[in-house]
Design a protein around this motif. Sequence first.
Motif, mmCIF file in Angstrom:
data_model
loop_
_atom_site.group_PDB
_atom_site.id
_atom_site.type_symbol
_atom_site.label_atom_id
_atom_site.label_comp_id
_atom_site.label_asym_id
_atom_site.label_seq_id
_atom_site.Cartn_x
_atom_site.Cartn_y
_atom_site.Cartn_z
ATOM 1 N N SER B 138 44.960 40.126 30.605
ATOM 2 C CA SER B 138 43.892 39.228 31.031
ATOM 3 C C SER B 138 43.539 38.223 29.946
ATOM 4 O O SER B 138 42.899 37.223 30.208
ATOM 5 C CB SER B 138 42.652 40.039 31.421
ATOM 6 N N THR B 144 48.047 34.504 32.585
ATOM 7 C CA THR B 144 46.971 34.683 33.554
ATOM 8 C C THR B 144 46.798 33.434 34.414
ATOM 9 O O THR B 144 46.620 33.525 35.630
ATOM 10 C CB THR B 144 45.644 34.985 32.832
ATOM 11 N N ASP B 148 47.212 33.220 38.390
ATOM 12 C CA ASP B 148 46.094 32.735 39.207
ATOM 13 C C ASP B 148 46.480 31.550 40.090
ATOM 14 O O ASP B 148 46.092 31.468 41.245
ATOM 15 C CB ASP B 148 44.932 32.300 38.309
ATOM 16 N N ARG B 187 46.364 42.528 40.932
ATOM 17 C CA ARG B 187 44.984 42.101 40.793
ATOM 18 C C ARG B 187 44.072 43.313 40.630
ATOM 19 O O ARG B 187 44.139 44.268 41.427
ATOM 20 C CB ARG B 187 44.579 41.306 42.044
ATOM 21 N N GLY B 189 39.943 43.702 39.874
ATOM 22 C CA GLY B 189 38.688 43.036 39.565
ATOM 23 C C GLY B 189 38.900 41.532 39.474
ATOM 24 O O GLY B 189 39.424 40.914 40.393
ATOM 25 N N ASN B 190 38.500 40.964 38.345
ATOM 26 C CA ASN B 190 38.668 39.528 38.153
ATOM 27 C C ASN B 190 39.912 39.174 37.374
ATOM 28 O O ASN B 190 40.123 38.016 37.028
ATOM 29 C CB ASN B 190 37.447 38.958 37.413
ATOM 30 N N GLY B 191 40.708 40.173 37.052
ATOM 31 C CA GLY B 191 41.891 39.889 36.240
ATOM 32 C C GLY B 191 43.154 40.493 36.823
ATOM 33 O O GLY B 191 43.208 40.835 38.004
ATOM 34 N N ASN B 244 41.051 33.794 45.846
ATOM 35 C CA ASN B 244 41.038 34.306 44.472
ATOM 36 C C ASN B 244 41.771 35.644 44.382
ATOM 37 O O ASN B 244 41.373 36.547 43.658
ATOM 38 C CB ASN B 244 39.607 34.427 43.934
ATOM 39 N N ARG B 246 41.928 38.139 46.419
ATOM 40 C CA ARG B 246 41.161 39.341 46.792
ATOM 41 C C ARG B 246 41.300 39.608 48.275
ATOM 42 O O ARG B 246 41.502 38.723 49.047
ATOM 43 C CB ARG B 246 39.683 39.147 46.448
#
Lengths: 45, 246
Positions: B138, B144, B148, B187, B189-191, B244, B246
């Motif tokens: 991350s 990253t 992304d 993926r 969480g956010n990372g 994103n 998710r």
Amino acid sequence: MVLVEGLSYQEASDLLEIPMGTLTSRLARGRTALQTMLLEQGAQP
Amino acid sequence: MTFDDKTLGAYVDDELEPVDRARIEAALVGDTDLAARIDRARRLRDLLGGSFASIITEPASERFVNAIAKPEPASAPLASAQILKFQTPPKSKPEKAVEVPKPWSGPGWGVLAASLAVGVAIGVAAPWRDAPRDAPLSRSRSVTAALDHQASGHNPGPVRIGLSFKSKDGAYCRTFLADSTAGLACREGNGWAVRASAPATSETHTVYRTAASETPAAVLDAVDALIDGAPLDAAAEVSAKARNWR
């Protein structure tokens, strides 16, 4: 092959291993392209 | 009545059935435009036939005949030929995947650090050289960022993305290739968490290469173990990116 060597459609499609419809489509496109090129160069096909 | 170029060509080439031939000849009466099209096709055929007739019938050159009659033995050296060798990784040295347990805490960090060591140690040219030596993925900004934002197969920068897919536990995962390291990240969480990584052997660094072809077997095995269904197509990838991942 057809226009220069004089092969029949069947002979040419067999040799190229492509369907007859593909051969005739390519022939039509080739004729059109050649006529366009010759006209652009001042020749009269 | 109108006829397409294909039909008129077949007429000129004498390839039409008698009934179709008769239809064209009937239409020719009084149709000067049709007559002109047929005349052009005939002249083209005559022009081509006449232009190449002498070449087709002329005897082959002695050099050409000899080349066919006496082919070089297979073992003959091809000193003058330029051979492009497409290198492949040796099959005798399969790369070893580094599986990262999930959730990755405690000992998992050590495994992750080991898995990233190759990538971190790449050197000056490494895209993640700014990251600390034992940093998680991350914090490797270029990797990253590619995970992304970068589409699969595109190669605008130092990191390439191979394929994207949804894992059996519902997370999006992507394979990547950064300099001499290939990996699989999912993926979390956010990372992104690295699930597997392996060095891309130097033999794979050819001019003609793709991210997919350079992905080591070990990483592909990890993909096989995780993937749920087929990889994402371009549209699904865009949609996942918009959410994103998710």
